[in-house]
Design an enzyme around this catalytic site. Structure first.
Site, PDB file in Angstrom:
ATOM      1  N   ASP A   1       4.010  -9.582  -4.125  1.00 22.93           N
ATOM      2  CA  ASP A   1       3.845  -8.125  -4.243  1.00 22.93           C
ATOM      3  C   ASP A   1       2.463  -7.659  -3.806  1.00 22.93           C
ATOM      4  O   ASP A   1       1.943  -6.671  -4.319  1.00 22.93           O
ATOM      5  CB  ASP A   1       4.094  -7.633  -5.686  1.00 22.93           C
TER       6      ASP A   1
ATOM      7  N   HIS B   1      10.464  -6.635  -0.239  1.00 24.34           N
ATOM      8  CA  HIS B   1       9.375  -5.890   0.345  1.00 24.34           C
ATOM      9  C   HIS B   1       9.735  -4.424   0.220  1.00 24.34           C
ATOM     10  O   HIS B   1      10.884  -4.057   0.451  1.00 24.34           O
ATOM     11  CB  HIS B   1       9.283  -6.151   1.843  1.00 24.34           C
TER      12      HIS B   1
HETATM   13  P1  GDP Z   1       5.289  -7.453  -0.821  1.00 25.40           P
HETATM   14  O1  GDP Z   1       6.394  -8.191  -1.472  1.00 25.40           O
HETATM   15  O2  GDP Z   1       4.047  -8.279  -0.692  1.00 25.40           O
HETATM   16  O3  GDP Z   1       5.683  -6.821   0.463  1.00 25.40           O
HETATM   17  O4  GDP Z   1       4.863  -6.288  -1.804  1.00 25.40           O
HETATM   18  P2  GDP Z   1       5.771  -5.088  -2.371  1.00 25.40           P
HETATM   19  O5  GDP Z   1       6.327  -4.349  -1.252  1.00 25.40           O
HETATM   20  O6  GDP Z   1       6.687  -5.540  -3.428  1.00 25.40           O
HETATM   21  O7  GDP Z   1       4.663  -4.275  -3.158  1.00 25.40           O
HETATM   22  C1  GDP Z   1       3.760  -3.531  -2.578  1.00 25.40           C
HETATM   23  C2  GDP Z   1       3.903  -2.099  -3.005  1.00 25.40           C
HETATM   24  O8  GDP Z   1       2.720  -1.460  -2.749  1.00 25.40           O
HETATM   25  C3  GDP Z   1       4.956  -1.338  -2.211  1.00 25.40           C
HETATM   26  O9  GDP Z   1       5.498  -0.331  -3.022  1.00 25.40           O
HETATM   27  C4  GDP Z   1       4.137  -0.731  -1.072  1.00 25.40           C
HETATM   28  O10 GDP Z   1       4.695   0.450  -0.528  1.00 25.40           O
HETATM   29  C5  GDP Z   1       2.869  -0.451  -1.768  1.00 25.40           C
HETATM   30  N1  GDP Z   1       1.675  -0.555  -0.947  1.00 25.40           N
HETATM   31  C6  GDP Z   1       1.366  -1.448   0.041  1.00 25.40           C
HETATM   32  N2  GDP Z   1       0.109  -1.237   0.470  1.00 25.40           N
HETATM   33  C7  GDP Z   1      -0.375  -0.219  -0.271  1.00 25.40           C
HETATM   34  C8  GDP Z   1      -1.637   0.461  -0.333  1.00 25.40           C
HETATM   35  O11 GDP Z   1      -2.583   0.150   0.388  1.00 25.40           O
HETATM   36  N3  GDP Z   1      -1.751   1.470  -1.245  1.00 25.40           N
HETATM   37  C9  GDP Z   1      -0.753   1.834  -2.080  1.00 25.40           C
HETATM   38  N4  GDP Z   1      -0.962   2.825  -2.949  1.00 25.40           N
HETATM   39  N5  GDP Z   1       0.428   1.208  -2.074  1.00 25.40           N
HETATM   40  C10 GDP Z   1       0.599   0.220  -1.168  1.00 25.40           C
END
Ligand code: GDP
Length: 426
Positions: A12, A40
């Site tokens: 995440d 994701h």
């Molecule tokens: P992954 O499994 O590593 O892809 O992570 P996730 O998608 O589960 O979690 C990341 C969350 O953070 C998602 O809801 C993204 O839209 C959000 N996100 C990613 N980068 C950023 C950021 O720089 N700022 C904010 N506020 N949210 C972000």
């Protein structure tokens, strides 16, 4: 050119966004491990999507999404996901599936559920997607390769034999309904018809693509701390989450992976049980959870509230080291703008001794965080596109983390959107 995008922490970290962003310039995006257990979240011009098995390149017409041999392939989930995004107006993605990937069977999911229920309070915090039973069977050599779906002779013999093995456990350990081999064979025929249009020798495809100088992205799931060898065993996943495994799970030479972008989150979050030294609780944690990610820190697959904590430099330095990071993308920094002060865990105190090296799980259980406190910047940094325009204390936080990680932070993500990124020179 092959690049891997992987996580340094508990998952995440926001890998999906970075893959989606860099996918714009990629010809192939490859999933090489895991299954549809993690997710994701991607925000793009079509809307907001939670992808579980499809690579994040699914939104581009010029990219081919590859489900590599290392993946736990849940066929109905894959088809549902393709139909789901098409239903929301996205053009049909180009998807290919390795003929050597193995198939997630319905009984893997059942076994996962039964086992978690049997373990009750001592469970591993599984997402009950069948991942552990799937990989156990793969390495016990009783899994089903995609290629076998197309050979009825193999299939009929195997279905009988494996139902026999599984039914002993179903009956005697779980007291659960037995597998009917005929029904299972029908299901596998359905799976065969569903997956047939996508199947090919993806290793050969990628080999040719490398020769032609195409751009390939390997997309990791979860992070270092969930790796079965180097993570917080046994609270880990069942396939390697490391970039090195990308070579195996995609079927390419290890020396072709030239760039390993390791995604590090600006604070900590973890889903499920397991050691988490810089975890915070109560109102402090609730506030970070509410403000975190994009609309709160809740699991993309399960909706479970994530556990929250301060940035852990010990775990993250180890996380990037085990990935072999060549550069770091630091994400969700914008979320921290409300804090007066930011504690950073810079050491673990174990039996009265402070260490900066991430230890094995047995020692981790005894570790207490040693914090250094940095001043907050008290400003909304979303919308800023140049590094120098970030508030001074924010830059100090980034540079402090970079020093601790010992790897250059080349990207800073300050919002969930594809273009909310600040590039820095290596
Ligand atoms: P992954 O499994 O590593 O892809 O992570 P996730 O998608 O589960 O979690 C990341 C969350 O953070 C998602 O809801 C993204 O839209 C959000 N996100 C990613 N980068 C950023 C950021 O720089 N700022 C904010 N506020 N949210 C972000």
């Amino acid at each position: 050119m092959v690049r891997a995008i992987v996580g340094a922490n508990w998952g995440d970290e926001g890998k999906g966004k970075i893959v989606d962003m860099l996918g714009e310039k990629s010809d192939y995006i490859v999933r090489f491990q895991g299954g549809s257990n993690a997710g994701h979240t991607i925000v793009n011009d079509y809307g907001k999507f939670a992808l579980h098995i499809l690579p994040s390149g699914a939104f581009y017409q010029h990219t081919t999404c590859v489900i590599g041999n290392g993946v736990a392939l849940n066929i109905p989930d894959l088809i549902k996901e393709i139909d789901g995004i098409v239903g929301k107006g996205v053009p049909k993605p180009n998807v290919v599936v390795s003929d050597r990937a193995q198939v997630m069977m319905p009984y893997h999911i059942d076994f996962d559920t039964y086992e978690e229920a049997r373990l009750a309070g001592k469970s591993f915090g599984s997402t009950k997607s069948g991942i552990a039973p799937f990989y156990s069977d793969k390495y016990s050599k009783i899994g089903f390769q995609v290629s076998e779906l197309f050979d009825d002779e193999i299939l009929e013999e195997k279905v009988e034999r494996i139902a026999g093995i599984k039914n002993v456990t179903l009956e005697n350990l779980y007291n659960a309904p037995k597998i009917d081999p005929k029904e299972l064979l029908n299901t596998l025929h359905e799976y065969r018809d569903m997956i047939a249009p996508y199947v090919c020798d993806t290793s050969k495809l990628l080999h040719d693509a490398i020769k032609e100088g195409k751009t390939i992205l390997l997309e990791g799931q979860l992070g270092t701390l969930k790796d079965p060898d180097f993570g917080i065993y046994p609270m880990v996943t069942s396939s390697s989450t490391l970039a090195a495994y990308g070579a195996i799970g995609a079927g390419i030479p290890p020396y072709e992976i030239k760039d390993i972008i390791t995604v590090v989150k600006a604070y900590s979050s973890a889903v499920g049980a397991g050691e988490f030294v810089s975890e915070i609780f109560g109102e402090e944690a609730d506030e970070l959870r509410r403000r975190g990610g994009d609309g709160g820190e809740y699991g993309a697959t399960t909706g479970r509230p994530r556990r929250m904590g301060w940035f852990d430099a010990v775990a993250s330095r180890y996380g990037v080291r085990m990935q072999g990071a060549t550069e770091v993308a630091l994400t969700v920094l914008d979320v921290l703008g409300y804090l007066d002060e930011l504690p950073v865990c810079v050491g673990y105190e174990i039996d009265g001794v402070v260490t900066k090296d991430f230890p094995v799980t047995a020692k981790l259980k005894k570790a207490k965080p040693v914090y250094e406190v940095l001043p907050g910047w008290k400003e909304d940094i979303r919308g800023i596109t140049e590094y120098d325009k970030l508030p001074e204390n924010c830059r100090k936080y980034i540079e402090f983390i970079e020093k601790e990680l010992e790897v250059p932070v080349t990207m800073v993500s300050n919002g969930p959107g594809r273009h909310e990124i600040i590039y820095r020179n290596k």
